[in-house]
Scaffold this motif. Structure first.
Motif: not given
Ligand SMILES: [Zn+2]
Length: 150
Positions: A97, A99, A106, A138
């Motif tokens: 992901h 962010y 996302y 992330q």
């Protein structure tokens, strides 16, 4: 996403519910439809989407309960964002992901080459007292272009 895929997804979702002896209630179906549309969303966002697009009556609390129970069944993944909200993810295939720390959203990143490198590295790495269950990556990003005001 095409309507056909969406329809297939809803049918698939109904089958999953059935296999867990859960009823395909209008609320559960509305939550799943909203999740298919949003991809990654908090209970607030799902509730808003349902109220906007269908007449199904739902509260944030009941939406949150549905999302959580679906996450327990592995239908959604969930993660706590850095603005302290639980986000649910309709995509359960392997992905990373990004962010967006400005808009608190996302974005999925699919990069199998990178995943392979990381998995290879961690398969040799040991952490005393732990076995590694999952790798969750992330990246935190700031949009390079300003979004148009909605
Ligand atoms: Zn995702």
């Amino acid at each position: 996403m095409t309507t056909q895929t969406q329809k297939n997804n809803i049918e698939h979702f109904k089958n999953i519910l059935k296999s867990h002896s859960l009823k395909a209630t209008p609320q559960r179906l509305a939550v799943h439809e909203a999740m298919l549309k949003l991809g990654h969303a908090s209970a607030d966002m799902v509730t808003e989407e349902i109220q906007k697009s269908s007449g199904t009556k739902v509260t944030v609390a009941s939406v949150y309960n549905i999302l959580t129970s679906m996450a327990m069944l592995g239908i959604y993944h969930h993660r706590l964002s850095s603005n302290n909200k639980m986000y649910f993810d309709v995509n359960t295939f392997r992905h990373f992901h990004i962010y967006d720390c400005e808009n608190h959203q996302y974005r999925d990143v699919v990069d199998n080459d990178l995943m392979e490198i990381i998995e290879k590295y961690f398969s040799r790495r040991r952490f005393r007292g732990y076995s590694i269950e999952n790798i969750d990556i992330q990246l935190i990003g700031r949009p390079t272009r300003k979004r148009k005001a909605q």
